[in-house]
Design an enzyme around this catalytic site. Structure first.
Site, mmCIF file in Angstrom:
data_model
loop_
_atom_site.group_PDB
_atom_site.id
_atom_site.type_symbol
_atom_site.label_atom_id
_atom_site.label_comp_id
_atom_site.label_asym_id
_atom_site.label_seq_id
_atom_site.Cartn_x
_atom_site.Cartn_y
_atom_site.Cartn_z
ATOM 1 N N LEU A 44 0.872 -1.168 0.000
ATOM 2 C CA LEU A 44 0.000 0.000 0.000
ATOM 3 C C LEU A 44 0.910 1.218 0.000
ATOM 4 C CD1 LEU A 44 -2.809 -0.763 2.633
ATOM 5 C CD2 LEU A 44 -3.117 -0.380 0.184
ATOM 6 N N ASP A 45 0.566 2.206 -0.798
ATOM 7 C CA ASP A 45 1.401 3.406 -0.870
ATOM 8 C C ASP A 45 1.484 4.098 0.484
ATOM 9 O OD1 ASP A 45 1.730 3.076 -3.636
ATOM 10 O OD2 ASP A 45 -0.155 4.112 -4.038
ATOM 11 N N PHE A 46 2.508 4.888 0.644
ATOM 12 C CA PHE A 46 2.739 5.675 1.853
ATOM 13 C C PHE A 46 1.513 6.508 2.208
ATOM 14 C CE2 PHE A 46 4.885 9.557 3.751
ATOM 15 C CZ PHE A 46 5.297 8.948 4.925
#
Length: 198
Positions: A44-46
Site C-alpha cells: 500500500l502506498d505511503f
C-alpha cells in the site's frame, strides 16, 4: 511448519516495509508489529491506508501477488466531484495507464460516506468542490493504480483505503474489528482457506 499470518490496518503515512533507508525517519511497519521474518503480501502506498496481509509463507505470498491468479481487492476511494455513470463504466471496462489498459473492474458510487476513522491529517476540503466515495474492486495491483484510474476519468483521489482482500468466493479478509495501527492473527478458517490456494 506453522506459518504466521497477520492482518494489519496500515495508517496513513506509514511505509509498507519494516525499515526506512532514507533520512526522513518515517514510520514503518516496525513501529506497530514486532514479529520477526514476516513480510507484506503486496503493498500500500505511503499515502494510502487500510488492509495489509503479512506472512512468512512464501507460497501464499506468491499466489496472492502473481497477477495471473487475479484475486480481488476492494478499495474505497474519496474523489473530487461526483462521478457520472459514464465515468464509473469507464473504470469498469478499463482505462489506459502508461500505455496499457487496466483489467475489468467493478465500480460503484457509495450513497453514504463509509464509517472510517478520521485521517490524520484530514484531507484538504474546498467548499467549491464536492467529494464522493467510490468502491472499486480490482484484480490487478499496478503501481498507484486506483489513483491513476480515478484521475484518468477526471476524479482525482483524495483519500484511499483498502478494505478487503478476497481469498475465494466465500472468504474475504477485511478491516472489520481493526482500528488504524491495530493487527490480528488470521482465524483458523481464514488460514486454511489461504493455504488451500497453494
Amino acid at each position: 511448519m506453522k506459518y504466521k499470518y497477520i492482518l494489519f490496518y496500515k495508517p496513513y503515512h506509514v511505509m509498507c516495509q519494516f525499515t526506512d533507508n532514507t533520512p526522513h525517519n518515517r514510520e514503518t511497519l516496525k513501529n506497530y508489529i514486532n514479529i520477526p521474518n514476516i513480510y507484506s503480501v503486496g503493498r500500500l502506498d505511503f499515502d494510502s491506508e487500510g488492509l495489509l496481509l503479512l506472512t512468512d509463507n512464501n507460497r501464499v505470498k506468491h499466489r496472492l501477488c502473481e497477477p495471473s491468479f487475479a484475486h480481488p481487492r476492494t478499495y474505497w476511494s474519496q474523489v473530487e466531484n461526483i462521478p457520472s455513470i459514464q465515468a464509473l463504466r469507464q473504470l469498469e471496462t478499463g482505462v489506459v495507464i502508461q500505455g496499457k489498459k487496466t483489467k475489468k473492474a467493478t465500480a460503484k458510487l457509495l450513497m453514504n460516506e463509509p464509517q472510517l476513522p478520521p485521517r490524520n491529517p484530514p484531507i484538504r476540503y474546498r467548499k467549491e468542490i464536492p467529494t464522493a466515495w467510490i468502491e472499486l474492486q480490482l484484480t490487478e495491483g499496478r503501481n498507484r493504480q486506483v489513483r491513476k484510474m480515478t484521475a484518468s476519468v477526471g476524479h482525482p483521489t483524495l483519500r484511499l483505503v483498502r478494505v478487503k482482500i478476497g481469498i475465494n468466493p466465500s472468504i474475504e479478509l477485511s478491516l472489520t474489528g481493526l482500528a488504524p495501527g491495530q493487527w490480528r492473527e488470521l482465524t483458523d478458517i481464514e488460514q486454511k482457506s489461504l493455504e488451500k490456494l497453494c
